[in-house]
Write a protein that holds these residues in place. Structure first.
Motif, PDB file in Angstrom:
ATOM      1  N   ILE A  65     120.581  91.982 -33.101  1.00  0.00           N
ATOM      2  CA  ILE A  65     120.437  93.295 -33.727  1.00  0.00           C
ATOM      3  C   ILE A  65     120.087  94.293 -32.639  1.00  0.00           C
ATOM      4  CG2 ILE A  65     118.937  94.703 -35.226  1.00  0.00           C
ATOM      5  CD1 ILE A  65     118.785  92.258 -37.081  1.00  0.00           C
ATOM      6  N   ALA A  66     120.720  95.442 -32.679  1.00  0.00           N
ATOM      7  CA  ALA A  66     120.426  96.522 -31.746  1.00  0.00           C
ATOM      8  C   ALA A  66     119.548  97.551 -32.430  1.00  0.00           C
ATOM      9  CB  ALA A  66     121.711  97.181 -31.260  1.00  0.00           C
ATOM     10  N   CYS A  67     118.590  98.069 -31.683  1.00  0.00           N
ATOM     11  CA  CYS A  67     117.719  99.130 -32.180  1.00  0.00           C
ATOM     12  C   CYS A  67     117.809 100.306 -31.220  1.00  0.00           C
ATOM     13  CB  CYS A  67     116.278  98.637 -32.286  1.00  0.00           C
ATOM     14  SG  CYS A  67     115.105  99.916 -32.766  1.00  0.00           S
ATOM     15  N   ALA A  68     118.179 101.465 -31.730  1.00  0.00           N
ATOM     16  CA  ALA A  68     118.337 102.666 -30.911  1.00  0.00           C
ATOM     17  C   ALA A  68     117.261 103.676 -31.274  1.00  0.00           C
ATOM     18  CB  ALA A  68     119.718 103.273 -31.122  1.00  0.00           C
ATOM     19  N   VAL A  69     116.437 104.039 -30.290  1.00  0.00           N
ATOM     20  CA  VAL A  69     115.355 105.001 -30.518  1.00  0.00           C
ATOM     21  C   VAL A  69     115.517 106.169 -29.555  1.00  0.00           C
ATOM     22  CG1 VAL A  69     113.792 103.190 -31.313  1.00  0.00           C
ATOM     23  CG2 VAL A  69     113.765 103.888 -28.894  1.00  0.00           C
ATOM     24  N   PRO A  70     114.970 107.339 -29.908  1.00  0.00           N
ATOM     25  CA  PRO A  70     115.114 108.499 -29.027  1.00  0.00           C
ATOM     26  C   PRO A  70     114.339 108.389 -27.725  1.00  0.00           C
ATOM     27  CG  PRO A  70     114.626 109.177 -31.292  1.00  0.00           C
ATOM     28  CD  PRO A  70     114.386 107.704 -31.209  1.00  0.00           C
ATOM     29  N   ALA A  83     107.049  95.702 -34.961  1.00  0.00           N
ATOM     30  CA  ALA A  83     107.205  95.256 -36.346  1.00  0.00           C
ATOM     31  C   ALA A  83     108.568  94.594 -36.558  1.00  0.00           C
ATOM     32  CB  ALA A  83     107.037  96.437 -37.293  1.00  0.00           C
ATOM     33  N   MET A  84     109.608  95.151 -35.938  1.00  0.00           N
ATOM     34  CA  MET A  84     110.940  94.553 -36.056  1.00  0.00           C
ATOM     35  C   MET A  84     110.986  93.178 -35.414  1.00  0.00           C
ATOM     36  SD  MET A  84     113.499  97.718 -35.203  1.00  0.00           S
ATOM     37  CE  MET A  84     113.145  99.358 -35.805  1.00  0.00           C
ATOM     38  N   GLU A  85     110.347  93.042 -34.246  1.00  0.00           N
ATOM     39  CA  GLU A  85     110.367  91.755 -33.538  1.00  0.00           C
ATOM     40  C   GLU A  85     109.734  90.644 -34.358  1.00  0.00           C
ATOM     41  OE1 GLU A  85     110.381  92.491 -28.747  1.00  0.00           O
ATOM     42  OE2 GLU A  85     108.460  92.653 -29.809  1.00  0.00           O
ATOM     43  N   ALA A  86     108.704  90.988 -35.104  1.00  0.00           N
ATOM     44  CA  ALA A  86     108.046  89.968 -35.925  1.00  0.00           C
ATOM     45  C   ALA A  86     109.023  89.376 -36.937  1.00  0.00           C
ATOM     46  CB  ALA A  86     106.844  90.572 -36.643  1.00  0.00           C
ATOM     47  N   VAL A  87     109.920  90.215 -37.469  1.00  0.00           N
ATOM     48  CA  VAL A  87     110.889  89.745 -38.461  1.00  0.00           C
ATOM     49  C   VAL A  87     112.067  89.052 -37.786  1.00  0.00           C
ATOM     50  CG1 VAL A  87     112.408  90.414 -40.365  1.00  0.00           C
ATOM     51  CG2 VAL A  87     110.215  91.582 -40.047  1.00  0.00           C
ATOM     52  N   THR A  88     112.617  89.654 -36.723  1.00  0.00           N
ATOM     53  CA  THR A  88     113.794  89.062 -36.080  1.00  0.00           C
ATOM     54  C   THR A  88     113.472  87.707 -35.471  1.00  0.00           C
ATOM     55  OG1 THR A  88     113.335  90.329 -34.054  1.00  0.00           O
ATOM     56  CG2 THR A  88     114.903  91.283 -35.625  1.00  0.00           C
ATOM     57  N   ARG A  89     112.274  87.569 -34.908  1.00  0.00           N
ATOM     58  CA  ARG A  89     111.880  86.270 -34.331  1.00  0.00           C
ATOM     59  C   ARG A  89     111.812  85.210 -35.431  1.00  0.00           C
ATOM     60  NH1 ARG A  89     107.364  87.753 -32.471  1.00  0.00           N
ATOM     61  NH2 ARG A  89     108.184  88.569 -30.514  1.00  0.00           N
ATOM     62  N   PHE A  93     116.962  85.956 -34.900  1.00  0.00           N
ATOM     63  CA  PHE A  93     117.799  86.996 -34.298  1.00  0.00           C
ATOM     64  C   PHE A  93     117.229  87.439 -32.962  1.00  0.00           C
ATOM     65  CE2 PHE A  93     119.506  87.213 -38.462  1.00  0.00           C
ATOM     66  CZ  PHE A  93     120.688  87.944 -38.425  1.00  0.00           C
ATOM     67  N   ARG A  94     118.115  87.856 -32.069  1.00  0.00           N
ATOM     68  CA  ARG A  94     117.693  88.579 -30.877  1.00  0.00           C
ATOM     69  C   ARG A  94     117.593  90.065 -31.234  1.00  0.00           C
ATOM     70  NH1 ARG A  94     122.059  85.973 -28.423  1.00  0.00           N
ATOM     71  NH2 ARG A  94     123.043  88.014 -28.190  1.00  0.00           N
ATOM     72  N   LEU A  95     116.681  90.781 -30.590  1.00  0.00           N
ATOM     73  CA  LEU A  95     116.545  92.221 -30.794  1.00  0.00           C
ATOM     74  C   LEU A  95     116.758  92.917 -29.466  1.00  0.00           C
ATOM     75  CD1 LEU A  95     115.798  94.534 -32.795  1.00  0.00           C
ATOM     76  CD2 LEU A  95     113.435  94.283 -32.000  1.00  0.00           C
ATOM     77  N   SER A  96     117.743  93.807 -29.415  1.00  0.00           N
ATOM     78  CA  SER A  96     118.031  94.576 -28.204  1.00  0.00           C
ATOM     79  C   SER A  96     117.607  96.020 -28.426  1.00  0.00           C
ATOM     80  CB  SER A  96     119.533  94.536 -27.888  1.00  0.00           C
ATOM     81  OG  SER A  96     119.970  93.213 -27.683  1.00  0.00           O
ATOM     82  N   LEU A  97     116.900  96.583 -27.456  1.00  0.00           N
ATOM     83  CA  LEU A  97     116.368  97.933 -27.586  1.00  0.00           C
ATOM     84  C   LEU A  97     117.095  98.883 -26.643  1.00  0.00           C
ATOM     85  CD1 LEU A  97     114.190  99.855 -28.744  1.00  0.00           C
ATOM     86  CD2 LEU A  97     112.718  99.132 -26.845  1.00  0.00           C
ATOM     87  N   THR A  98     117.496 100.035 -27.165  1.00  0.00           N
ATOM     88  CA  THR A  98     118.152 101.058 -26.367  1.00  0.00           C
ATOM     89  C   THR A  98     117.477 102.398 -26.622  1.00  0.00           C
ATOM     90  OG1 THR A  98     120.277  99.921 -26.548  1.00  0.00           O
ATOM     91  CG2 THR A  98     120.330 102.218 -25.858  1.00  0.00           C
ATOM     92  N   SER A  99     117.108 103.080 -25.542  1.00  0.00           N
ATOM     93  CA  SER A  99     116.538 104.420 -25.658  1.00  0.00           C
ATOM     94  C   SER A  99     117.654 105.426 -25.417  1.00  0.00           C
ATOM     95  CB  SER A  99     115.408 104.606 -24.635  1.00  0.00           C
ATOM     96  OG  SER A  99     114.772 105.846 -24.800  1.00  0.00           O
ATOM     97  N   VAL A 100     117.993 106.197 -26.435  1.00  0.00           N
ATOM     98  CA  VAL A 100     119.186 107.046 -26.365  1.00  0.00           C
ATOM     99  C   VAL A 100     118.885 108.538 -26.287  1.00  0.00           C
ATOM    100  CG1 VAL A 100     120.653 105.388 -27.556  1.00  0.00           C
ATOM    101  CG2 VAL A 100     119.392 107.084 -28.892  1.00  0.00           C
ATOM    102  N   GLY A 101     117.617 108.924 -26.308  1.00  0.00           N
ATOM    103  CA  GLY A 101     117.303 110.338 -26.277  1.00  0.00           C
ATOM    104  C   GLY A 101     117.824 111.034 -27.527  1.00  0.00           C
TER     105      GLY A 101
END
Length: 339
Positions: A65-70, A83-89, A93-101
């Motif tokens: 799962i990808a998570c995009a935050v500003p 909080a997301m990691e607690a559920v994906t783990r 699922f793997r959780l990928s984080l992207t900071s997109v502004g």
């Protein structure tokens, strides 16, 4: 939504087989009769419902799962990711984080990358929701959940917070503490949080009968707040007695400007922030802040996304969480006001 529903891993442990064997047994793959019977017995005992992990394991890859935050530097998004990691783990699922502004082109490129096998689902927290972004999200081939406000007619899952209620709670508190007017320090009002929090502030000002005063920063950061405030804290004639900042980073900027001008936050200047991040307990005095339930919103969003991955045809859902005013020492009763 419950976070205690049985998982694929629990079924595997109870049946005494691997997760892959459970997936094959549930999806009609190669599995012995004995394995199938064990898995079925475990499913019945646990009350297991096939989830997103099982569906994607059938496709032969580890789900992501990808998570995009500003802005990953903003502690509100750190709280969401935890909080997301607690559920994906828990769900495998793997959780990928992207900071997109806040750049629309960069966000659109991220959305397009979802169709190149980058992830099996996307959670996005956009500051600005444009027609182009909505179109890109609607044409995406993988499920998406928006943390934030989107138009009710858009067929997407979304989780939001009633930030207007949070603004009103903060102003109610400051007025009750003896302030006859409240100044708003806001981020850009072309963003979703900036627009909705400004509107709620103007409504509250009208309800209480004070003249609204809005100081708009170019970003939701401490540095932007300092620039926007300028010398207003140094001028006793124009200095506000109470400030509501639309996030904690802006509130920290207000407190720094006050300290520079020799103004005592608390008795002489009431300050309230929004988000109730870790910064609220790190500054002096500790910051009164409106909790916008970051962890709850993130948990709700990831649960919605997993449900959408497991059952793509399910009805779209909108979830709204309630804010909570957390009182600390930055907004006591105004000096000289009757107790």
């Amino acid at each position: 939504m419950s976070t205690s529903r049985p998982t694929l891993a629990q079924v595997a442990r109870l049946a005494g087989v691997s997760v892959a064997s459970v997936s094959r047994a549930l999806n009609g793959g190669s599995a012995s009769r004995g394995t199938v019977e064990k898995v079925r017995a475990a499913v019945n005992e646990l009350g297991y419902v096939p989830d997103a992990t099982a569906r994607l394991l059938k496709l032969g890859h580890t789900p992501a799962i990808a998570c995009a935050v500003p802005d990953i530097a903003n502690p509100i998004y750190v709280a969401m990711v935890k909080a997301m990691e607690a559920v994906t783990r828990r769900e495998g699922f793997r959780l990928s984080l992207t900071s997109v502004g806040s750049d629309a082109d960069e966000i659109a490129e991220l959305v397009r990358s979802m169709d190149r096998g980058f992830a099996d689902g996307l959670i996005i927290t956009p500051l600005r929701v444009t027609e182009g972004l909505v179109e890109a999200l609607l044409t995406l081939s993988v499920p998406v959940v928006v943390i934030g406000r989107i138009a009710p007619e858009v067929p997407l899952d979304a989780v939001s917070v009633d930030s207007a209620a949070g603004v009103r709670a903060a102003i109610d508190h400051l007025v009750a503490a003896g302030h006859d007017a409240v100044t708003l320090v806001n981020g850009p009002d072309d963003t979703t949080p900036g627009r909705y929090r400004l509107a709620a502030y103007l409504d509250a000002a009208a309800a209480y009968g004070f003249v609204p005063r809005v100081i708009t920063a170019t970003d939701f950061t401490t540095e932007a707040a300092l620039v926007a405030l300028g010398d207003c804290m140094a001028d006793a004639a124009s200095r506000p007695s109470a400030v509501l900042a639309t996030n904690d980073l802006l509130a920290v900027g207000v407190m720094r400007a006050a300290a520079k001008a020799g103004v005592e936050v608390g008795p002489d200047l009431g300050v309230v922030g929004m988000d109730d991040t870790v910064y609220a307990n790190l500054v002096q005095p500790p910051l009164t802040s409106v909790s916008l339930a970051a962890g709850e919103r993130a948990t709700q969003a990831i649960e919605l996304l997993l449900a959408r991955i497991a059952r793509p045809g399910r009805a779209h859902q909108r979830v709204t969480v309630d804010p909570t005013l957390v009182l600390r020492e930055s907004s006591p009763t105004r000096r000289g006001w009757p107790q």
